[in-house]
Design an enzyme around this catalytic site. Structure first.
Site, PDB file in Angstrom:
ATOM      1  N   ARG A 143       0.806  -1.190   0.000  1.00 31.48           N
ATOM      2  CA  ARG A 143       0.000   0.000   0.000  1.00 31.48           C
ATOM      3  C   ARG A 143       0.855   1.264   0.000  1.00 31.48           C
ATOM      4  O   ARG A 143       0.390   2.355  -0.275  1.00 31.48           O
ATOM      5  CB  ARG A 143      -0.883   0.000   1.274  1.00 31.48           C
ATOM      6  CG  ARG A 143      -2.016  -1.005   1.174  1.00 31.48           C
ATOM      7  CD  ARG A 143      -2.755  -1.137   2.482  1.00 31.48           C
ATOM      8  NE  ARG A 143      -2.312  -2.354   3.176  1.00 31.48           N
ATOM      9  CZ  ARG A 143      -2.767  -2.713   4.372  1.00 31.48           C
ATOM     10  NH1 ARG A 143      -3.623  -1.941   5.016  1.00 31.48           N
ATOM     11  NH2 ARG A 143      -2.363  -3.826   4.921  1.00 31.48           N
ATOM     12  N   ASP A 192      14.424  -1.442   0.388  1.00 28.08           N
ATOM     13  CA  ASP A 192      15.147  -1.684   1.633  1.00 28.08           C
ATOM     14  C   ASP A 192      16.099  -2.869   1.400  1.00 28.08           C
ATOM     15  O   ASP A 192      17.169  -2.699   0.838  1.00 28.08           O
ATOM     16  CB  ASP A 192      14.084  -1.947   2.709  1.00 28.08           C
ATOM     17  CG  ASP A 192      14.643  -2.082   4.106  1.00 28.08           C
ATOM     18  OD1 ASP A 192      15.570  -1.349   4.456  1.00 28.08           O
ATOM     19  OD2 ASP A 192      14.151  -2.940   4.860  1.00 28.08           O
ATOM     20  N   PHE A 218      14.234   3.897  10.127  1.00 23.33           N
ATOM     21  CA  PHE A 218      12.870   3.474   9.827  1.00 23.33           C
ATOM     22  C   PHE A 218      12.035   4.730   9.604  1.00 23.33           C
ATOM     23  O   PHE A 218      11.944   5.593  10.471  1.00 23.33           O
ATOM     24  CB  PHE A 218      12.282   2.613  10.946  1.00 23.33           C
ATOM     25  CG  PHE A 218      11.081   1.857  10.480  1.00 23.33           C
ATOM     26  CD1 PHE A 218      11.229   0.648   9.799  1.00 23.33           C
ATOM     27  CD2 PHE A 218       9.807   2.362  10.667  1.00 23.33           C
ATOM     28  CE1 PHE A 218      10.114  -0.049   9.325  1.00 23.33           C
ATOM     29  CE2 PHE A 218       8.691   1.680  10.198  1.00 23.33           C
ATOM     30  CZ  PHE A 218       8.852   0.473   9.532  1.00 23.33           C
TER      31      PHE A 218
HETATM   32  P1  IMP Z   1      12.303  -4.810   0.942  1.00 23.56           P
HETATM   33  O1  IMP Z   1      11.684  -6.004   0.312  1.00 23.56           O
HETATM   34  O2  IMP Z   1      13.102  -5.148   2.172  1.00 23.56           O
HETATM   35  O3  IMP Z   1      13.114  -3.958  -0.022  1.00 23.56           O
HETATM   36  O4  IMP Z   1      11.162  -3.951   1.559  1.00 23.56           O
HETATM   37  C1  IMP Z   1      10.348  -3.250   0.822  1.00 23.56           C
HETATM   38  C2  IMP Z   1       9.105  -2.837   1.601  1.00 23.56           C
HETATM   39  O5  IMP Z   1       9.315  -2.801   3.017  1.00 23.56           O
HETATM   40  C3  IMP Z   1       8.773  -1.441   1.210  1.00 23.56           C
HETATM   41  O6  IMP Z   1       7.938  -1.443   0.087  1.00 23.56           O
HETATM   42  C4  IMP Z   1       8.073  -0.940   2.436  1.00 23.56           C
HETATM   43  O7  IMP Z   1       6.701  -1.268   2.348  1.00 23.56           O
HETATM   44  C5  IMP Z   1       8.687  -1.681   3.569  1.00 23.56           C
HETATM   45  N1  IMP Z   1       9.690  -0.835   4.237  1.00 23.56           N
HETATM   46  C6  IMP Z   1      11.027  -0.818   4.050  1.00 23.56           C
HETATM   47  N2  IMP Z   1      11.630   0.105   4.797  1.00 23.56           N
HETATM   48  C7  IMP Z   1      10.648   0.726   5.484  1.00 23.56           C
HETATM   49  C8  IMP Z   1      10.639   1.820   6.431  1.00 23.56           C
HETATM   50  O8  IMP Z   1      11.661   2.433   6.784  1.00 23.56           O
HETATM   51  N3  IMP Z   1       9.409   2.165   6.900  1.00 23.56           N
HETATM   52  C9  IMP Z   1       8.254   1.529   6.527  1.00 23.56           C
HETATM   53  N4  IMP Z   1       8.222   0.540   5.647  1.00 23.56           N
HETATM   54  C10 IMP Z   1       9.408   0.130   5.137  1.00 23.56           C
END
Ligand code: IMP
Ligand code: MG
Length: 179
Positions: free
Chosen positions: A45, A105, A154
């Site tokens: 979302r 991330d 975060f």
């Molecule tokens: P990844 O698969 O680890 O790259 O994570 C991607 C998803 O994790 C993003 O689309 C976000 O929804 C969530 N996410 C990553 N970092 C943060 C943060 O600092 N705050 C909130 N959601 C995060």
């Protein structure tokens, strides 16, 4: 689940975000110049605010679709296994596609989505992320366009949540836990 109290410190203002989106949308309009229609795919979302602002700056014919992947749940830790919770409504074979992510991330989500979209043979696919935390990367992936690189904090706001809260903040802020 009880949550430790926290405050939110502003990191990127609404004005700075808006200015960056103007730049990025010009670059994307150039990238897809002449397209009959660009399918802009928002990852739910977290990208809903970003995609809303981005498409309104984009001087191209667009279609908007959404894809939802499983992610953090209520925790601050990413899961390495990515599942599709809601698939696209439209066909993308032979189409121009722009994937819109809120934040990259570990990179597992974007890597998975790129693989999925490519398996459907679009004519051309590019990816854009509002935020990037390169120091957290586990999967070797980078969005073609990035709004801002940020340190390993975060963050919330501008569509991005912590346990489903703070999506409605107009700016990006970092979460700081307090006693
Ligand atoms: P990844 O698969 O680890 O790259 O994570 C991607 C998803 O994790 C993003 O689309 C976000 O929804 C969530 N996410 C990553 N970092 C943060 C943060 O600092 N705050 C909130 N959601 C995060
Ligand atoms: Mg997300």
């Amino acid at each position: 689940m009880t949550q430790q109290p926290y405050v939110i410190d502003q990191m990127i203002s609404a004005k700075t975000i808006a200015a960056r989106i103007e730049d990025l949308s010009e670059q994307i309009a150039t990238e897809f110049k002449g397209t009959d229609k660009l399918v802009v795919v928002g990852l739910l979302r977290g990208s809903f605010v970003f995609i809303a602002d981005l498409v309104r700056e984009l001087d191209l014919p667009v279609e908007v679709d959404f894809l939802e992947c499983s992610s953090y749940g209520n925790s601050m830790e990413s899961s390495r296994e990515v599942r599709i919770l809601k698939d696209l409504r439209g066909e993308i074979e032979g189409r121009d596609v722009l994937v819109v992510e809120d934040i990259v991330d570990t990179g597992h989500t974007l890597a998975h989505v790129i693989h999925l979209i490519e398996s459907r043979h679009p004519r051309k696919m590019k990816t854009i992320a509002l935020l990037d935390k390169p120091s957290r990367r586990e999967a070797p992936v980078k969005a073609d366009y990035t709004g801002f690189e940020i340190p390993d904090e975060f963050v919330v706001g501008y569509g991005i949540d912590y346990a489903q809260r703070n999506r409605n903040l107009p700016f990006i802020g970092k979460v700081r836990f307090v006693e």
